[in-house]
Design an enzyme around this catalytic site. Structure first.
Site, PDB file in Angstrom:
ATOM      1  N   SER A 218       0.835  -1.206   0.000  1.00  0.00           N
ATOM      2  CA  SER A 218       0.000   0.000   0.000  1.00  0.00           C
ATOM      3  C   SER A 218       0.870   1.256   0.000  1.00  0.00           C
ATOM      4  O   SER A 218       1.706   1.429  -0.880  1.00  0.00           O
ATOM      5  CB  SER A 218      -0.959  -0.041   1.195  1.00  0.00           C
ATOM      6  OG  SER A 218      -1.987   0.895   1.056  1.00  0.00           O
ATOM      7  N   LYS A 270     -22.969  15.582   7.013  1.00  0.00           N
ATOM      8  CA  LYS A 270     -21.814  15.822   7.877  1.00  0.00           C
ATOM      9  C   LYS A 270     -21.567  14.647   8.824  1.00  0.00           C
ATOM     10  O   LYS A 270     -20.422  14.349   9.177  1.00  0.00           O
ATOM     11  CB  LYS A 270     -22.023  17.119   8.676  1.00  0.00           C
ATOM     12  CG  LYS A 270     -20.842  17.504   9.534  1.00  0.00           C
ATOM     13  CD  LYS A 270     -19.606  17.762   8.690  1.00  0.00           C
ATOM     14  CE  LYS A 270     -18.423  18.180   9.537  1.00  0.00           C
ATOM     15  NZ  LYS A 270     -17.199  18.393   8.739  1.00  0.00           N
TER      16      LYS A 270
END
Length: 401
Positions: A218, A270
C-alpha cells in the site's frame, strides 16, 4: 531479809484462750495443744500485720477461704516496657525535586536560547524533535540506511513525511554519503503521508535502493516505487496497490441496546461517516468517487516510478499483495535478494566499488535533540549539567527508562 521460796510453785505461763465457739472439750484439747483453730478468713487484699521477711516493706496477705499462711508480696520496680522498633521512615517523594529541576531547566533553556544568534536559534528550533543522528562518523564513501518500519502516518518518525524528509536531507548534505538504502517493513498507512514521502524519495538526487522485509504494501509500496531498485525476498508481501475507506454502521446495535444518538450537524451528510446511521445512496456514490480519485494518484505514482503505462499499473492495482517472486515477474520489483544485496547494489549505483562504509540514520528523541541544542556552545556546560541532572532524576522516578 531473805525470802522463803520453799513452797512457791513455779509460775505457769497463761493458757491461751480457746477460740470463740469451742465447747468445753474442744477448749481443753486446745489448751493441751491437741487442737488447732480454723484459719480466719480475711477479706482478700486486706493487709495483716507487717512482717519483716528480711525485706522492708513486705506485706502479708491472707488468702480467702483457706487455712494456709498468707504469701508475701514484694514491691518491685515496674517492669520495663517492651521496646518497639521505630517505623522505617517513608521514602521521600522526588516529585518536588523534579518540579524544581524542570523549572530550573526551563529558565536555563530560555537563557541559552536568548544568547544564541537569531538564525541559529530559529534553525535549531525548526528541527526540534525531528533531528537525526549518524550511528558512526562518516569517513569516506558511505551508504546510509534508513529504516521505514511501521505504519505510514504523521508521527515524526522515519515512517512520516517530516521524519523521512529530515533524514534524506541529512544524507543529501553529507558529501560522504553517496547512496541510501530504504529498509522497508510496513503494511501501509495514510494515503496522503505516503504521497508526500514518495515525493521526497523522487526528489532525492542520490541513488536509492529499497530492501523489502516481510511487508512492503500500500502506502509503503507507493514510497518504494520511487526508488531506483527494489529488492524483495521470495516470501515478501508486496504491492497491495489500492485505497480504502471504512465506515462502520452501528445503528442496529445501538437500537438493540436502546441507545439513541442525535447528530446535530450543519449539513445532512456531515455525520455520514460517524457510524450512527447507514449511508444514503448518494453518500456512498460520493465516497466511492473520493476513493477513486485518491487511488488514481497512487496508480500514477507507481506507473511513473516503475516506468509503466497507466493501464499496466491499473491492472496491478487489485488491492491484493503479491509474493516477492511474483512482483519481480510483473514488474513491481527488480531483484530477489537479502538486505546485504540491496546495500551492495546501492554502492554499485553510486560507483563506490567494494570499499565503502555503511551507517544507519535514525531519528533522535526530543530529549536528545534538546541536549544537542544545549551542548552547541562550550559555554553551556552548566546548562548541560543541569539537563543531565534532570534526566537522572526522571530516570530514578521511573519517568524515563
Amino acid at each position: 531479809m531473805a525470802e522463803d521460796h520453799t513452797n512457791q510453785q513455779p509460775q505457769q505461763p497463761p493458757q491461751p484462750a480457746a477460740p470463740q465457739g469451742f465447747d468445753a472439750q474442744q477448749s481443753q484439747a486446745y489448751a493441751q495443744g491437741q487442737a488447732q483453730p480454723f484459719a480466719q478468713s480475711q477479706p482478700y487484699g486486706q493487709p495483716q500485720a507487717q512482717q519483716p521477711y528480711g525485706q522492708p516493706g513486705a506485706q502479708q496477705y491472707a488468702q480467702p477461704g483457706c487455712g494456709q499462711q498468707g504469701y508475701a508480696q514484694q514491691y518491685y520496680a515496674p517492669a520495663a516496657q517492651p521496646a518497639y522498633a521505630a517505623p522505617a521512615p517513608k521514602k521521600k517523594s522526588m516529585a518536588p525535586w523534579i518540579a524544581l529541576g524542570v523549572i530550573l531547566f526551563a529558565v536555563v533553556f530560555c537563557f541559552t536560547i536568548g544568547a544564541m544568534s537569531c538564525s541559529n536559534a530559529v534553525h535549531s528550533l525548526s528541527n526540534f524533535g525531528m533531528g537525526s543522528v549518524e550511528e558512526e562518523l562518516t569517513v569516506g564513501p558511505t551508504v546510509a540506511v534508513i529504516d521505514i518500519s511501521g505504519t505510514i502516518q504523521y508521527d515524526g518518525t522515519a515512517c512520516s513525511p517530516e521524519g523521512l524528509s529530515s533524514l534524506l536531507n541529512q544524507a543529501e548534505e553529507n558529501d560522504d554519503i553517496e547512496a541510501v538504502v530504504l529498509r522497508v517493513d510496513s503494511g501501509g498507512g495514510t494515503a496522503t503521508a505516503g504521497e508526500e514521502m514518495a515525493e521526497y524519495v523522487k526528489r532525492f538526487s542520490k541513488p536509492v535502493v529499497v530492501s523489502s522485509a516481510s511487508m512492503n504494501c500500500s502506502a509503503a509500496y507507493e514510497i518504494s516505487s520511487q526508488a531506483d531498485l527494489i529488492y524483495v525476498n521470495k516470501t515478501t508481501d508486496i504491492g497491495a496497490i489500492g485505497t480504502v475507506m471504512q465506515v462502520t454502521d452501528l445503528s442496529e446495535l445501538l437500537d438493540k441496546l436502546g441507545i439513541k444518538v442525535d447528530n446535530i450537524a450543519s449539513a445532512e451528510s456531515k455525520d455520514s461517516s460517524y457510524g450512527t446511521r447507514p449511508l444514503t445512496d448518494e453518500e456512498r456514490a460520493y465516497y466511492q468517487e473520493l476513493i477513486d480519485v485518491t487511488n488514481e494518484v497512487f496508480v500514477e505514482n507507481v506507473a511513473e516510478g516503475r516506468s509503466m503505462s497507466l493501464d499496466e499499473a491499473r491492472a496491478l492495482a487489485t488491492g491484493l499483495p503479491f509474493t516477492g517472486e511474483q512482483a519481480v515477474e510483473n514488474g513491481l520489483a527488480d531483484e530477489v535478494g537479502v538486505f546485504d544485496d540491496a546495500i551492495e547494489a546501492a554502492a554499485q549505483l553510486a560507483g563506490l566499488g567494494s570499499d565503502y562504509n555503511v551507517i544507519t540514520l535514525t531519528q533522535s528523541s526530543d530529549l536528545g535533540s534538546l541536549m544537542d541544542l544545549l551542548s552547541e556552545s562550550d559555554s553551556d556546560s552548566a546548562t548541560s549539567a543541569a539537563a543531565a541532572k534532570l534526566i537522572e532524576l526522571l530516570k530514578n522516578e521511573g519517568v524515563l527508562s
